[in-house]
Design an enzyme around this catalytic site. Structure first.
Site, PDB file in Angstrom:
ATOM      1  N   ASP A 392       0.858  -1.180   0.000  1.00  0.00           N
ATOM      2  CA  ASP A 392       0.000   0.000   0.000  1.00  0.00           C
ATOM      3  C   ASP A 392       0.899   1.236   0.000  1.00  0.00           C
ATOM      4  O   ASP A 392       2.104   1.141   0.256  1.00  0.00           O
ATOM      5  CB  ASP A 392      -0.893  -0.022   1.236  1.00  0.00           C
ATOM      6  CG  ASP A 392      -1.835   1.167   1.308  1.00  0.00           C
ATOM      7  OD1 ASP A 392      -2.336   1.580   0.261  1.00  0.00           O
ATOM      8  OD2 ASP A 392      -2.042   1.690   2.410  1.00  0.00           O
ATOM      9  N   LYS A 393       0.327   2.402  -0.310  1.00  0.00           N
ATOM     10  CA  LYS A 393       1.133   3.626  -0.315  1.00  0.00           C
ATOM     11  C   LYS A 393       0.911   4.457   0.942  1.00  0.00           C
ATOM     12  O   LYS A 393       1.829   4.644   1.746  1.00  0.00           O
ATOM     13  CB  LYS A 393       0.807   4.475  -1.548  1.00  0.00           C
ATOM     14  CG  LYS A 393       1.600   5.784  -1.607  1.00  0.00           C
ATOM     15  CD  LYS A 393       1.007   6.764  -2.567  1.00  0.00           C
ATOM     16  CE  LYS A 393      -0.243   7.407  -2.041  1.00  0.00           C
ATOM     17  NZ  LYS A 393      -0.011   8.315  -0.885  1.00  0.00           N
ATOM     18  N   THR A 394      -0.316   4.940   1.110  1.00  0.00           N
ATOM     19  CA  THR A 394      -0.592   5.880   2.194  1.00  0.00           C
ATOM     20  C   THR A 394      -0.444   5.204   3.549  1.00  0.00           C
ATOM     21  O   THR A 394      -1.119   4.227   3.838  1.00  0.00           O
ATOM     22  CB  THR A 394      -2.014   6.445   2.050  1.00  0.00           C
ATOM     23  OG1 THR A 394      -2.163   6.989   0.747  1.00  0.00           O
ATOM     24  CG2 THR A 394      -2.266   7.520   3.084  1.00  0.00           C
ATOM     25  N   LYS A 560      -3.971  29.162  -8.094  1.00  0.00           N
ATOM     26  CA  LYS A 560      -2.851  28.248  -7.866  1.00  0.00           C
ATOM     27  C   LYS A 560      -3.155  26.953  -8.604  1.00  0.00           C
ATOM     28  O   LYS A 560      -4.318  26.540  -8.742  1.00  0.00           O
ATOM     29  CB  LYS A 560      -2.648  27.974  -6.373  1.00  0.00           C
ATOM     30  CG  LYS A 560      -3.785  27.231  -5.698  1.00  0.00           C
ATOM     31  CD  LYS A 560      -3.518  27.009  -4.217  1.00  0.00           C
ATOM     32  CE  LYS A 560      -4.650  26.232  -3.558  1.00  0.00           C
ATOM     33  NZ  LYS A 560      -4.495  26.063  -2.118  1.00  0.00           N
ATOM     34  N   THR A 674      -2.496   1.078  -4.735  1.00  0.00           N
ATOM     35  CA  THR A 674      -3.006   2.188  -3.937  1.00  0.00           C
ATOM     36  C   THR A 674      -4.354   2.646  -4.467  1.00  0.00           C
ATOM     37  O   THR A 674      -4.667   2.476  -5.654  1.00  0.00           O
ATOM     38  CB  THR A 674      -2.004   3.364  -3.953  1.00  0.00           C
ATOM     39  OG1 THR A 674      -2.560   4.471  -3.240  1.00  0.00           O
ATOM     40  CG2 THR A 674      -1.693   3.808  -5.360  1.00  0.00           C
ATOM     41  N   GLY A 675      -5.142   3.216  -3.592  1.00  0.00           N
ATOM     42  CA  GLY A 675      -6.418   3.794  -3.987  1.00  0.00           C
ATOM     43  C   GLY A 675      -6.307   5.230  -4.439  1.00  0.00           C
ATOM     44  O   GLY A 675      -7.296   5.841  -4.822  1.00  0.00           O
ATOM     45  N   ASP A 676      -5.084   5.781  -4.419  1.00  0.00           N
ATOM     46  CA  ASP A 676      -4.889   7.183  -4.782  1.00  0.00           C
ATOM     47  C   ASP A 676      -4.944   7.402  -6.288  1.00  0.00           C
ATOM     48  O   ASP A 676      -4.931   6.471  -7.083  1.00  0.00           O
ATOM     49  CB  ASP A 676      -3.536   7.679  -4.259  1.00  0.00           C
ATOM     50  CG  ASP A 676      -3.573   7.937  -2.770  1.00  0.00           C
ATOM     51  OD1 ASP A 676      -4.658   8.231  -2.259  1.00  0.00           O
ATOM     52  OD2 ASP A 676      -2.520   7.833  -2.130  1.00  0.00           O
ATOM     53  N   ARG A 789      -5.940   3.797  -8.002  1.00  0.00           N
ATOM     54  CA  ARG A 789      -7.401   3.808  -8.007  1.00  0.00           C
ATOM     55  C   ARG A 789      -7.963   2.390  -7.902  1.00  0.00           C
ATOM     56  O   ARG A 789      -8.964   2.057  -8.534  1.00  0.00           O
ATOM     57  CB  ARG A 789      -7.927   4.479  -9.275  1.00  0.00           C
ATOM     58  CG  ARG A 789      -7.777   5.978  -9.313  1.00  0.00           C
ATOM     59  CD  ARG A 789      -8.658   6.630  -8.295  1.00  0.00           C
ATOM     60  NE  ARG A 789      -8.764   8.070  -8.479  1.00  0.00           N
ATOM     61  CZ  ARG A 789      -9.216   8.887  -7.587  1.00  0.00           C
ATOM     62  NH1 ARG A 789      -9.602   8.427  -6.422  1.00  0.00           N
ATOM     63  NH2 ARG A 789      -9.300  10.174  -7.806  1.00  0.00           N
ATOM     64  N   ASP A 819      -6.559  -2.732   3.242  1.00  0.00           N
ATOM     65  CA  ASP A 819      -5.492  -3.659   2.851  1.00  0.00           C
ATOM     66  C   ASP A 819      -5.722  -5.070   3.386  1.00  0.00           C
ATOM     67  O   ASP A 819      -4.935  -5.973   3.091  1.00  0.00           O
ATOM     68  CB  ASP A 819      -4.136  -3.148   3.369  1.00  0.00           C
ATOM     69  CG  ASP A 819      -3.816  -1.745   2.891  1.00  0.00           C
ATOM     70  OD1 ASP A 819      -4.004  -1.487   1.691  1.00  0.00           O
ATOM     71  OD2 ASP A 819      -3.393  -0.907   3.714  1.00  0.00           O
TER      72      ASP A 819
END
Length: 1097
Positions: A392-394, A560, A674-676, A789, A819
């Site tokens: 996983d990432k986060t 921005k 990852t889900g990001d 995703r 996870d």
């Protein structure tokens, strides 16, 4: 209307509020969670059944029965039942201990308290007593007990905020909104107790991003979707209270449906042992048959000569029947060749290895006092065989903490520290921080080391002030002031929180907002800006802008966004500054920082009035509304003036890049699931050095149909393998080319470095049966694979795919409930005890606090465990065979009569005597028998003392030793060389291909270096689809006085402001549900996309 209650398969769910009798007719699952396998009554039968599924245990049970037959048994049944009971007891104790901890964990969850509306009163009930149809009250920072339909909340318009870290790993806040008709119930317990609405919805499923249902109440129907659901595992944030109706409970909640089933994990050593035991059993049968045949022949040829000694008048049994009985007798006598004690010995060895892991101080995280923990004892040696890691990432690779690191303002960089000689100094924890004591509203956790930026603020440099003013105004953050001066920012994305916190510390404090205003404290002075419009962020625009009127009456646009987007919309006069800022951005990107460009624009009153009229018309359009709004945003965001850029660090966990590099050297492939978003995943990939600018190519698979995905995967495979195979085949003859052309060999010889990044919707197609093989081929040819995703279920499917196709040992590591499914599917599951609860740890086989400890777990403990286990097994089988074959050979000397060669009374004593005695004799001979003293004492018995020592001085003796060694070794060496050429192993094939590639020289290795057009990574990669701009300007998420709830005071000095505000607010209450107004409908759609996209993780 009558409904059918007799259906056994649930096709749709019927739930009536506050009516347990009605709901119990459907036998819905209660909210009790059970992950334990046994209870007091089922433990013994189920555990014995599981244990006797092991072949060795079943074999010794049969052996015990045979030993009870006196005609064939020459050994006491006691010799078998004692070790068998010992084995069963030790295993049962271990299983009972593991299940006890599962019971303890279940009890901890099931006994959590929740407020349930029962008989018109709120009562504290345990989670396990909650039933479908109950109405529950949740308070701020509480976990959601079950899947609830949101009825009402403390926030305006029935809004509430939740954190879904347990579902998708994200700590960002999501918005849910109740139906208008139920939000009017408020916190009136009497009204809630009288609520008798009925919900008809979909049956339980694992889709986190979808919910379909209908509420029937007071002869009306109201559609329900995922926007109105609070799922189990979420945490209520920024909301004092809310009420919800339980739709799914316990094991039928979407979280539990996604957890996957707990699988019994076995190591390759276990499988090998079972195979060896079967072969050994076959060998035992063969020995028994040989000895039985020998007994039959012996009885016919020789046995009759012994009748007179036995005083037999005639043969009581035939020779064939004697051989049959002898066969079973020898099965009993030779039973030690099948190692019953092997399993106990292996478990003891594994237990010792587990304690080595638990006691390892180098895997102890002192900051949280968290040691490494081996939660299972059966997988230690498998750690040394891991080939694929799925991470996983986060929270696993990153700390999920954004830090404002550096910035560039008007062509000058801030953030670096220099010594007195002008040399850059590395920033460490000991580097002194900037003193922000001049600001009473500072965030004490914020750290910055470059004091020159504070000096510029104090000198009131206009562009520096404008820079931080932009950061304090251009965002969608909601402030919460718990005590005077104690500000807490609730941000939609972590990067926005980091930027606004930076502005806060440098003297531009975002203090409060209303739908029409933003209040800042600029260097201690309160300044209120009128908020005229928010031009919200989305994935196409990749920027966000706000239009405000300052106290001087000037109209300002602050923007921005990603630098590549913003630079195209700057005024031509900014060319030189843009070039300088671009160089700074490249420097920031080289350090792995996330960048944003900042710009502003002074607006003309007449132009703005005209633009507002167009905006009103576009916002009420029924067709192509988003496109028309986007074009208007584009129109006003032209000709801006560049202010500078920010650089944010998404802090990786300590040692992550080094750990990944080390594991890669060990030929372990690391995949990130990852889900990001894709941009987020790529950013972390570059930070971890999994992705690099000098990679030959990064393949991005983002097709929306199966045809597109297949084409993209095929193109990627052709780019990797097409030229490579031609090169290698030219250096080998045709037979060798066919021999070494397999993908499994070729992938290890690829010199170029490729990366594969695949999106969640594309992965769904790639996991279909038609495409999964090409997905595996391409992914295994790439050095880095990142899947973004992805849902929790897709994570598990990817792991299962590699297990099935590559037959490799897999390890999954994560820290959140999203996870768990992946951790359970992999051969080995590792949980990080991090920020997202303990669900991953509870489902894991091993747990520790930091990703970097994975290196030591695999390369130290895994290798040692595997090495020790292999040596132990070799010795164990040798010992058993050596002991058993004595009885086999003795059978030829005792007439195959099944007599034992060693008395059972002293088997153990003989064992110990020869083991320790052989060592004692060896050292006695070595140190005593070769001494001169022995000759002095016994000259007659040792007349040749010194002969052996003197003989070693003769060259001919060494020549004989050498020749003997050569004669013994050369045949085997010759066989090895010939075998390597005729029957090459996988390693031989790889080595030959590598040698062929080296002979051709580097001039033919013209791999094309594909560099990214820009190394910069926008920090807006961390925003999520659509911002909350429309929600903020509508005022639906803000608490305001009751008198102004129906219509907000919209008069302001800004011309045209009231026109837009009326169009925004006119869609309140009922209109909010029917989407009758332009802005409200856009807000609803945007929120729906956001939630579905985020929950899909």
């Amino acid at each position: 209307t009558k409904r059918n209650f007799s259906s056994t398969v649930e096709e749709e769910r019927h739930v009536r509020a506050n009516d347990r009798d009605y709901n119990e007719r459907f036998s819905y699952a209660d909210n009790h969670i059970k992950t334990a396998k046994y209870n007091v009554f089922t433990f013994l039968p189920i555990n014995l059944f599981e244990q006797f599924q092991r072949f060795a245990n079943a074999y010794f049970l049969v052996l015990l029965i045979l030993q009870l037959i006196p005609e064939i048994s020459s050994l006491s049944w006691f010799t078998t039942i004692v070790p068998l009971v010992l084995v069963l007891a030790i295993t049962a104790v271990k299983d009972a201990t593991d299940d006890y901890f599962r019971h303890k964990s279940d009890q901890q969850v099931n006994t959590r308290q929740s407020q349930v509306l029962i008989k018109g009163k709120l009562q504290n009930e345990k989670w396990m007593n909650v039933r479908v149809g109950d109405i529950i009250k949740l308070e701020n920072n509480q976990f959601v007990a079950a899947d609830l339909l949101l009825l009402s909340s403390s926030e305006p318009y029935g809004l509430c905020y939740i954190e879904t870290a347990e579902l998708d790993g994200e700590t960002n806040l999501k918005v849910r909104q109740a139906l208008t008709v139920t939000s009017d119930l408020g916190d009136d317990v009497a009204k809630l107790a009288d609520f008798n609405g009925e919900v008809i919805c979909e049956p339980p499923n694992n889709k986190l991003d979808k919910f379909t249902g209908t509420l029937f109440w007071k002869d009306n129907k109201y559609p329900l979707d995922n926007e109105k659901m609070l799922l189990r595992g979420c945490v209520l944030r920024n909301t004092e209270w809310c009420f919800g109706l339980v739709i799914f409970a316990g094991l039928q909640t979407k979280l539990m449906q996604n957890c996957g089933r707990t699988k019994f994990k076995r190591t390759s050593i276990d499988k090998l042992m079972n195979t060896l035991v079967l072969w050994i059993f076959g060998f035992l049968i063969c020995m028994g048959i040989i000895l039985a045949i020998g007994n039959t022949i012996w009885e016919q040829k020789v046995g009759s000569n012994f009748w007179e000694y036995l005083q037999w008048k005639e043969l009581t049994i035939s020779a064939v029947f004697s051989g049959f009985l002898t066969f079973w007798s020898y099965v009993i006598i030779l039973n030690t060749v099948v190692p019953i004690s092997l399993y106990v010995s292996v478990e003891v060895l594994r237990l010792g290895h587990s304690y080595f892991i638990n006691w390892d101080r180098r895997m102890y995280y002192s900051r949280k006092a968290t040691p490494a923990e081996a939660r299972t004892t059966t997988l230690n040696e498998e750690l040394g065989q891991v080939e694929f890691i799925f991470s996983d990432k986060t929270g696993t690779l990153t700390q999920n903490i954004m830090v404002f690191n550096k910035c560039s303002i008007n062509g000058k960089t801030y953030g670096d520290v220099y010594d007195e000689f002008g040399h850059k100094v590395d920033i460490t924890e000991k580097t002194p921080c900037v003193d922000f004591s001049f600001n009473p509203l500072m965030d004490r956790k914020f750290r910055f080391h470059d004091s020159s930026l504070v000096e510029a603020i104090k000198l009131e440099e206009p562009l520096v002030q404008e820079f931080f003013r932009l950061l304090a105004l251009c965002h969608t953050i909601m402030p919460e002031e718990r005590n005077e001066g104690e500000l807490v920012y609730q941000a939609q994305s972590p990067d926005e929180g980091a930027l606004v916190t930076a502005a806060r510390n440098f003297g531009f404090v975002f203090r409060s907002r209303t739908p029409e205003t933003i209040t800042l404290y600029e260097m201690g002075q309160a300044v209120t800006y009128q908020l005229l419009a928010i031009l919200d962020f989305n994935n196409v625009r990749k920027r966000m802008s706000v239009i405000v009127r300052n106290p001087k009456g000037q109209l300002k646009l602050y923007s921005k966004g990603a630098d590549t987007i913003l630079f195209d919309r700057l005024d031509p006069s900014n060319e030189e500054l843009m070039f300088t800022t671009s160089e700074h951005l490249n420097e920031f990107a080289g350090e792995g920082l996330r960048t944003l460009a900042l710009a502003y624009k002074d607006l003309d009153e007449d132009v703005f009035d005209e633009w507002m009229k167009k905006l009103l018309f576009a916002s009420t359009a029924l067709e192509n509304r988003e496109e028309k709004l986007g074009a208007l945003y584009e129109e006003i965001e032209q000709g801006m003036m560049l202010l500078g850029a920010t650089a944010i660090e998404d802090k990786l966990q300590e040692g992550v890049p080094e750990t990944i590099a080390c594991l890669t050297l060990a030929n372990i492939k690391i995949w990130v699931l990852t889900g990001d978003k894709l941009e987020t995943a790529m950013n972390i990939g570059y930070s971890c050095n999994m992705l690099r600018d000098d990679m030959n190519e990064v393949f991005i698979i983002s097709g929306h149909t199966m045809v597109e995905v297949r084409q993209e995967l095929r193109m990627a495979k052709e780019r990797i393998m097409g030229p490579g195979k031609d090169k290698f085949s030219s250096g080998l003859d045709m037979e060798k080319t066919e021999l070494y052309s397999s993908d499994s060999v070729f992938e290890e010889t690829i010199i170029a470095e490729y990366a594969l990044i695949i999106n969640g919707h594309s992965l769904a197609h790639a996991l279909e049966a038609d495409l999964e093989q090409i997905l595996v081929d391409v992914a295994c040819l790439c050095k880095t694979v990142i899947c973004c995703r992805v849902t929790p279920l897709q994570k598990a499917l990817v792991v299962e795919l590699i297990k099935r196709h590559k037959r490799a040992v897999t390890l999954a590591i994560g820290d959140g409930a999203n996870d768990v499914s992946m951790i359970k599917t992999a051969h080995i599951g590792v949980g990080i005890s991090g920020q997202e609860g303990m669900q991953a740890v509870l489902a894991s086989d091993y747990s520790f606090a930091q990703f970097r400890y994975l290196q030591r777990l695999l390369l130290v403990h895994g290798r040692w465990s595997y090495h020790r286990m292999c040596n132990f097994l070799c010795y164990f089988f040798y010992k058993n065979f050596a002991f058993t074959l004595v009885h086999f050979w003795y059978g030829f000397l005792c007439g195959f009569s099944a007599q034992i060669g060693l008395d059972t009374n002293y088997w153990t004593a003989v064992n110990h005597f020869f083991i320790w005695g052989s060592l004692a004799v060896y050292f006695a001979i070595l140190f005593a028998m070769h001494s001169d003293g022995i000759f002095t004492i016994f000259p007659n018995q040792f007349p040749f003392i010194g002969t052996a020592r003197n003989s070693l001085n003769q060259k001919i003796v060494w020549l004989v030793i050498l020749l003997t060694t050569v004669v013994c070794i050369m045949p085997m060496v010759a066989v090895r060389f010939i075998k390597a050429d005729l029957y090459p192993t996988h390693t031989d094939k790889v080595r030959l291909l590598q040698q062929a590639s080296r002979r051709q020289g580097p001039q033919e290795q013209n791999f094309r270096r594909v560099r990214r057009t820009s190394s910069r990574r926008s920090a807006y990669a961390f925003a999520h689809q659509q911002g909350y701009g429309e929600l903020i300007t509508s005022g639906k998420n803000m608490k305001i006085p009751t008198a102004s709830t129906s219509t907000y005071p919209l008069s302001s000095p800004a011309r045209g402001n009231s026109v837009v505000k009326n169009s925004v607010v006119s869609g309140t209450t009922d209109a909010a549900e029917t989407n009758s107004t332009g802005f409200r409908r856009e807000s609803d759609q945007n929120q729906e996309v956001t939630v579905e996209d985020l929950e899909a993780r």
